[in-house]
Write a protein that holds these residues in place. Structure first.
Motif, PDB file in Angstrom:
ATOM      1  N   PHE A 130       0.833  -1.202   0.000  1.00 18.80           N
ATOM      2  CA  PHE A 130       0.000   0.000   0.000  1.00 18.80           C
ATOM      3  C   PHE A 130       0.871   1.257   0.000  1.00 18.80           C
ATOM      4  N   ALA A 131       0.432   2.269  -0.712  1.00 19.80           N
ATOM      5  CA  ALA A 131       1.115   3.560  -0.666  1.00 19.80           C
ATOM      6  C   ALA A 131       1.176   4.075   0.767  1.00 19.80           C
ATOM      7  N   ILE A 198       9.750  10.381  -5.287  1.00 18.77           N
ATOM      8  CA  ILE A 198       8.446  11.038  -5.404  1.00 18.77           C
ATOM      9  C   ILE A 198       8.104  11.771  -4.110  1.00 18.77           C
ATOM     10  N   LEU A 199       8.373  11.121  -2.986  1.00 15.03           N
ATOM     11  CA  LEU A 199       8.114  11.768  -1.703  1.00 15.03           C
ATOM     12  C   LEU A 199       8.981  13.008  -1.529  1.00 15.03           C
ATOM     13  N   GLU A 200      10.220  12.950  -1.959  1.00 16.57           N
ATOM     14  CA  GLU A 200      11.094  14.134  -1.895  1.00 16.57           C
ATOM     15  C   GLU A 200      10.475  15.291  -2.656  1.00 16.57           C
ATOM     16  N   ARG A 201       9.965  14.987  -3.830  1.00 20.43           N
ATOM     17  CA  ARG A 201       9.380  16.033  -4.672  1.00 20.43           C
ATOM     18  C   ARG A 201       8.127  16.614  -4.033  1.00 20.43           C
ATOM     19  N   VAL A 202       7.302  15.745  -3.462  1.00 20.04           N
ATOM     20  CA  VAL A 202       6.048  16.198  -2.868  1.00 20.04           C
ATOM     21  C   VAL A 202       6.290  16.963  -1.569  1.00 20.04           C
ATOM     22  N   LEU A 203       7.190  16.443  -0.738  1.00 23.06           N
ATOM     23  CA  LEU A 203       7.433  17.039   0.580  1.00 23.06           C
ATOM     24  C   LEU A 203       8.471  18.153   0.547  1.00 23.06           C
ATOM     25  N   GLU A 204       9.198  18.228  -0.567  1.00 22.36           N
ATOM     26  CA  GLU A 204      10.260  19.226  -0.743  1.00 22.36           C
ATOM     27  C   GLU A 204      11.292  19.117   0.372  1.00 22.36           C
ATOM     28  N   LEU A 245     -13.918  -0.460 -11.234  1.00 22.00           N
ATOM     29  CA  LEU A 245     -14.379   0.891 -10.883  1.00 22.00           C
ATOM     30  C   LEU A 245     -14.688   1.770 -12.090  1.00 22.00           C
ATOM     31  N   GLY A 246     -14.225   1.347 -13.276  1.00 24.15           N
ATOM     32  CA  GLY A 246     -14.469   2.157 -14.470  1.00 24.15           C
ATOM     33  C   GLY A 246     -13.588   3.374 -14.556  1.00 24.15           C
ATOM     34  N   ARG A 247     -12.527   3.392 -13.783  1.00 24.66           N
ATOM     35  CA  ARG A 247     -11.553   4.487 -13.823  1.00 24.66           C
ATOM     36  C   ARG A 247     -10.179   3.915 -13.519  1.00 24.66           C
ATOM     37  N   PRO A 248      -9.106   4.598 -13.941  1.00 25.18           N
ATOM     38  CA  PRO A 248      -7.762   4.066 -13.673  1.00 25.18           C
ATOM     39  C   PRO A 248      -7.435   4.084 -12.186  1.00 25.18           C
ATOM     40  N   ALA A 249      -6.546   3.212 -11.795  1.00 26.14           N
ATOM     41  CA  ALA A 249      -6.041   3.225 -10.423  1.00 26.14           C
ATOM     42  C   ALA A 249      -5.247   4.497 -10.182  1.00 26.14           C
ATOM     43  N   GLY A 250      -5.289   5.000  -8.955  1.00 26.48           N
ATOM     44  CA  GLY A 250      -4.546   6.207  -8.606  1.00 26.48           C
ATOM     45  C   GLY A 250      -3.047   5.941  -8.560  1.00 26.48           C
ATOM     46  N   THR A 251      -2.269   6.975  -8.807  1.00 24.27           N
ATOM     47  CA  THR A 251      -0.814   6.844  -8.784  1.00 24.27           C
ATOM     48  C   THR A 251      -0.275   7.061  -7.374  1.00 24.27           C
ATOM     49  N   PHE A 252       0.950   6.632  -7.154  1.00 20.56           N
ATOM     50  CA  PHE A 252       1.599   6.848  -5.864  1.00 20.56           C
ATOM     51  C   PHE A 252       1.764   8.343  -5.598  1.00 20.56           C
ATOM     52  N   GLU A 253       2.093   9.100  -6.634  1.00 17.63           N
ATOM     53  CA  GLU A 253       2.269  10.538  -6.440  1.00 17.63           C
ATOM     54  C   GLU A 253       0.961  11.209  -6.055  1.00 17.63           C
ATOM     55  N   GLU A 254      -0.142  10.783  -6.668  1.00 16.88           N
ATOM     56  CA  GLU A 254      -1.445  11.351  -6.297  1.00 16.88           C
ATOM     57  C   GLU A 254      -1.745  11.067  -4.827  1.00 16.88           C
ATOM     58  N   TRP A 255      -1.465   9.828  -4.402  1.00 15.58           N
ATOM     59  CA  TRP A 255      -1.695   9.513  -2.988  1.00 15.58           C
ATOM     60  C   TRP A 255      -0.822  10.395  -2.105  1.00 15.58           C
ATOM     61  N   ALA A 256       0.456  10.553  -2.455  1.00 16.53           N
ATOM     62  CA  ALA A 256       1.382  11.333  -1.637  1.00 16.53           C
ATOM     63  C   ALA A 256       0.930  12.787  -1.538  1.00 16.53           C
ATOM     64  N   ARG A 257       0.488  13.347  -2.642  1.00 21.68           N
ATOM     65  CA  ARG A 257       0.028  14.753  -2.609  1.00 21.68           C
ATOM     66  C   ARG A 257      -1.237  14.897  -1.777  1.00 21.68           C
ATOM     67  N   ASP A 258      -2.125  13.925  -1.864  1.00 20.43           N
ATOM     68  CA  ASP A 258      -3.356  13.980  -1.070  1.00 20.43           C
ATOM     69  C   ASP A 258      -3.078  13.805   0.421  1.00 20.43           C
TER      70      ASP A 258
END
Length: 267
Positions: A130-131, A198-204, A245-258
């Motif tokens: 899990f992310a 990815i976390l580095e980019r999101v968290l700066e 679900l009829g939609r793509p799975a979410g990305t790790f980056e989307e989860w991290a930003r949320d």
């Protein structure tokens, strides 16, 4: 009526939210008294009987300290006696695969086989990592300390737990997914190093990692699964989330930003 086991956990808490939003009747099971919930313990069969009374469908999540199918089987036994119709089980990717003379997710396989033999309607959900696992490393990240990498340079399609919960709700509220095993992956293969970047980019901020090759402190069942993943066993992507679900799975980056605030907050 749906019984949600593991209702306060990673997936169960999202399932509870989705069922609440949709107005679907459910009962949240936990070991402590909670408003609107039911107190039950997997080690107390009598309490399980009370939890499943009047229930049509069970979302089954067990996280015993040492991997075992005993908790699943006790719940299955209680469910059959109570006339439960369907079980949606949270299993794990790769369960049943043979690796280095052992079976990946052996306790999940035993539970899945018990469900199939029970005569109950079933759906099995088999996600990879899990992310949200990174939330346990918040203190290390904030202190600038390295977080442990157990999977080396292998790749996995890390999944957003919200997607797993959404598929679980779809399986519990529709007969379209009966008898299905879903490998619920994210949309992209990532190494642990990729995830840290990815976390580095999101968290700066700098996110350090340290490779951990010695797994001997873990239970044997977990060692088999992690070793299988380290060898590349989990390096594949499915479209099961999209199909359900009829939609793509979410990305790790989307989860991290949320979850940027949660990742930055002290645990």
């Amino acid at each position: 009526m749906i019984l949600v086991t593991g209702a306060t956990g990673t997936i169960g808490s999202h399932v509870v939210r989705l069922l609440t939003d949709r107005g679907v009747p459910f009962r949240a099971m936990s070991r402590r008294e909670r408003p609107g919930g039911v107190r039950a313990d997997f080690d107390d069969p009598a309490s399980l009987a009370g939890a499943v009374a009047g229930v049509d469908t069970v979302f089954l999540v067990t996280v015993p300290p040492v991997p075992t199918a005993d908790h699943d089987i006790d719940l299955i036994t209680a469910a059959r006696a109570a006339g439960v119709r369907k079980i949606v089980k949270l299993s794990a990717i790769g369960s049943g695969k043979l690796f280095d003379g052992a079976t990946v997710g052996e306790w999940h396989v035993a539970a899945e086989e018990a469900i199939e033999a029970s005569g109950l309607v079933w759906t099995m959900l088999r996600p990879p990592s899990f992310a949200s696992n990174f939330l346990r490393y918040r203190a290390l990240i904030q202190a600038g300390e390295p977080i442990p990498n157990l999977t080396g340079d292998s790749r996995q399609a890390i999944v957003d737990p919200r997607d797993v919960a959404a598929v679980a709700v779809a399986a519990m509220t529709s007969d379209a997914h009966d008898g299905q095993r879903y490998d619920l992956t994210g949309p992209k293969l990532l190494t642990f190093t990729d995830q840290a970047a990815i976390l580095e980019r999101v968290l700066e901020r700098l996110v350090k990692i340290i490779d951990v090759s010695a797994l001997d402190q873990l239970p044997t069942g977990m060692i088999t699964g992690i070793s299988w993943a380290r060898a590349g066993g989990a390096a594949y992507v499915t479209d099961d989330v999209l199909r359900v679900l009829g939609r793509p799975a979410g990305t790790f980056e989307e989860w991290a930003r949320d979850h940027q605030e949660a990742l930055a907050a002290m645990p």
